[in-house]
Write a protein that holds these residues in place. Structure first.
Motif, PDB file in Angstrom:
ATOM      1  N   GLU A  72       5.050 -26.399  -3.918  1.00 13.59           N
ATOM      2  CA  GLU A  72       4.517 -25.114  -4.224  1.00 13.59           C
ATOM      3  C   GLU A  72       3.558 -25.141  -5.476  1.00 13.59           C
ATOM      4  O   GLU A  72       2.252 -23.754  -5.954  1.00 13.59           O
ATOM      5  N   ARG A  73       2.980 -25.883  -6.057  1.00 12.72           N
ATOM      6  CA  ARG A  73       1.969 -25.681  -7.122  1.00 12.72           C
ATOM      7  C   ARG A  73       0.963 -26.005  -6.187  1.00 12.72           C
ATOM      8  O   ARG A  73       0.413 -25.192  -7.300  1.00 12.72           O
ATOM      9  N   ILE A  74       0.434 -26.367  -5.201  1.00 14.24           N
ATOM     10  CA  ILE A  74      -0.015 -26.884  -4.807  1.00 14.24           C
ATOM     11  C   ILE A  74      -0.849 -25.276  -3.748  1.00 14.24           C
ATOM     12  O   ILE A  74      -1.556 -25.121  -3.819  1.00 14.24           O
ATOM     13  N   GLY A  84       5.715 -15.179  -8.846  1.00 13.43           N
ATOM     14  CA  GLY A  84       4.165 -15.067  -7.579  1.00 13.43           C
ATOM     15  C   GLY A  84       3.299 -15.689  -8.110  1.00 13.43           C
ATOM     16  O   GLY A  84       3.150 -15.486  -9.228  1.00 13.43           O
ATOM     17  N   PHE A  85       2.343 -16.722  -7.310  1.00 12.06           N
ATOM     18  CA  PHE A  85       0.808 -17.048  -8.168  1.00 12.06           C
ATOM     19  C   PHE A  85       0.279 -17.511  -7.232  1.00 12.06           C
ATOM     20  O   PHE A  85       1.201 -17.842  -5.834  1.00 12.06           O
ATOM     21  N   ALA A  86      -1.046 -17.407  -7.187  1.00 15.24           N
ATOM     22  CA  ALA A  86      -1.511 -18.184  -5.846  1.00 15.24           C
ATOM     23  C   ALA A  86      -1.850 -19.990  -5.464  1.00 15.24           C
ATOM     24  O   ALA A  86      -1.683 -20.407  -6.762  1.00 15.24           O
ATOM     25  N   SER A 259      -9.440 -25.003  -6.090  1.00 15.98           N
ATOM     26  CA  SER A 259      -9.432 -24.605  -7.167  1.00 15.98           C
ATOM     27  C   SER A 259      -8.463 -25.496  -8.354  1.00 15.98           C
ATOM     28  O   SER A 259      -7.345 -25.841  -7.861  1.00 15.98           O
ATOM     29  N   LYS A 260      -8.415 -25.067  -9.583  1.00 17.06           N
ATOM     30  CA  LYS A 260      -8.072 -25.326 -10.487  1.00 17.06           C
ATOM     31  C   LYS A 260      -6.696 -24.986  -9.880  1.00 17.06           C
ATOM     32  O   LYS A 260      -6.148 -23.948  -9.416  1.00 17.06           O
ATOM     33  N   GLU A 261      -5.031 -25.309 -10.801  1.00 17.07           N
ATOM     34  CA  GLU A 261      -3.634 -25.136 -10.103  1.00 17.07           C
ATOM     35  C   GLU A 261      -3.767 -23.546 -11.353  1.00 17.07           C
ATOM     36  O   GLU A 261      -3.978 -23.312 -12.330  1.00 17.07           O
ATOM     37  N   ARG A 262      -2.606 -23.134 -10.574  1.00 20.19           N
ATOM     38  CA  ARG A 262      -2.231 -21.357 -11.033  1.00 20.19           C
ATOM     39  C   ARG A 262      -1.871 -20.927 -11.546  1.00 20.19           C
ATOM     40  O   ARG A 262      -0.846 -20.025 -11.940  1.00 20.19           O
ATOM     41  N   THR A 263      -0.140 -22.306 -11.918  1.00 22.65           N
ATOM     42  CA  THR A 263       0.863 -21.551 -12.184  1.00 22.65           C
ATOM     43  C   THR A 263       0.814 -22.214 -13.920  1.00 22.65           C
ATOM     44  O   THR A 263       0.208 -22.500 -14.477  1.00 22.65           O
ATOM     45  N   ASN A 264       2.149 -21.984 -14.500  1.00 22.02           N
ATOM     46  CA  ASN A 264       2.214 -21.435 -16.024  1.00 22.02           C
ATOM     47  C   ASN A 264       2.579 -22.766 -16.366  1.00 22.02           C
ATOM     48  O   ASN A 264       3.344 -23.495 -15.664  1.00 22.02           O
ATOM     49  N   ASN A 265       2.922 -23.241 -17.260  1.00 20.41           N
ATOM     50  CA  ASN A 265       3.539 -24.265 -17.915  1.00 20.41           C
ATOM     51  C   ASN A 265       5.307 -24.725 -17.671  1.00 20.41           C
ATOM     52  O   ASN A 265       5.464 -25.005 -16.824  1.00 20.41           O
TER      53      ASN A 265
END
Length: 328
Positions: A72-74, A84-86, A259-265
């Protein structure tokens, strides 16, 4: 904005059925095609879904929670997920590079055309790769074929299906031979002696855009299927249908962006965020643990009819790390 990119090649080992979902002609289950060229494609959404499943399946029995978190991170979360996150990875549509066409001599040749080569060169430019081969002039290819070598020729004639072409082994600068050698190395590696590496090197043929268009519309694999009645064990009345496949030895290419990862901590459980190059390296090379990566796995499954052996493709990539300015 994407900060890393690669060119991906898909080489069909078995017939590949990337279904169009609708049928307008006599084939009940046609493959995906471009509207304006009728060239076969594989939609980027289908590629991303298949590769996401590939990463999930290869480690699902080993720490499935960690596996799901990494996937899911990738690739982004499931659509049903409330967080939700891209995703950090994107796939373009796979476009045709070379198509196998029956030949009187040698069984088949790898046929391509100036349009397919121009698109490949554009893809390479977009993804930061270089190629020193030249695209032939389509206006000079009417009823003619440019061949990387003399292997598929009968004297000066190339016989494909029921058609014959006046063939030239190459132009004055050896561009087709240079193209074939470059393509074989990009797809199969640099080891000479491999059967398909050598065949692509020696039996690549450049036809006109119009001639290749005919073959990709009329020389695919069309298979009849019947629906079996569970009680009688015989074919159901009205259960006959036809499914179209890309033939084995078809070569396609697409762009892969990261792109760089778009999740939060919290979403990545406090782990360090991936940069774009890390995302690209994870997808191509894996993490050295559960995930083997596309290049280490070599063969993945794309499209439908997986239970009947369809959709096996060999993956190769051209990847150069580079940075890009970020845009908000």
């Amino acid at each position: 904005m994407f900060q890393a990119s690669a060119a991906l090649f898909f080489y069909a080992i078995s017939p590949v059925h990337a279904g169009a979902g609708t049928a307008l002609g006599v084939i009940d289950n046609p493959i995906q095609r471009e509207r304006h060229t009728d060239f076969p494609i594989i939609a980027g959404s289908g590629i991303k879904g298949a590769i996401r499943h590939h990463f999930w399946a290869e480690a699902a029995d080993d720490k499935p929670k960690n596996c799901k978190t990494m996937v899911e991170r990738i690739f982004g979360p499931d659509s049903q997920n409330g967080e939700g996150f891209a995703g950090a990875i994107s796939f373009g549509d796979a476009q045709l590079v070379a198509f196998p066409v029956r030949s009187i001599k040698g069984g088949f040749v790898y046929a391509t055309c100036p349009l397919a080569l121009a698109r490949l060169k554009r893809l390479l430019t977009i993804t930061g790769q270089s190629a020193d081969w030249v695209i032939p002039d389509n206006s000079l290819l009417k009823d003619k074929a440019l061949c990387a070598s003399k292997k598929p020729l009968l004297n000066t004639t190339l016989a494909l299906e029921t058609f014959t072409y006046h063939a030239e082994t190459d132009d004055d600068n050896g561009n087709v031979a240079k193209l074939a050698k470059w393509l074989a190395q990009a797809v199969f590696g640099k080891d000479k002696g491999d059967y398909f590496h050598d065949k692509l090197t020696n039996e690549l043929v450049v036809l006109s855009d119009e001639d290749l268009s005919y073959f990709v519309r009329n020389a695919t694999v069309v298979e009849p299927h019947v629906r079996i009645n569970d009680e009688t064990g015989t074919a159901d009345d009205g259960g006959l249908f036809y499914t179209e496949n890309l033939p084995p030895e078809t070569l396609l290419a697409t762009a892969l962006f990261a792109s760089k990862e778009r999740t939060n901590n919290d979403q990545r459980a406090q782990a360090q965020a991936y940069k774009a190059e890390d995302v690209m390296r994870f997808v191509l090379e894996g993490d050295g643990h559960q995930h083997q990566g596309l290049l280490n796995s070599k063969v993945i499954q794309l499209g439908g009819d997986a239970t009947t052996g369809r959709g096996l493709v060999q993956v190769s990539a051209l990847f150069t790390e580079h940075a890009a300015k970020e845009h908000s």
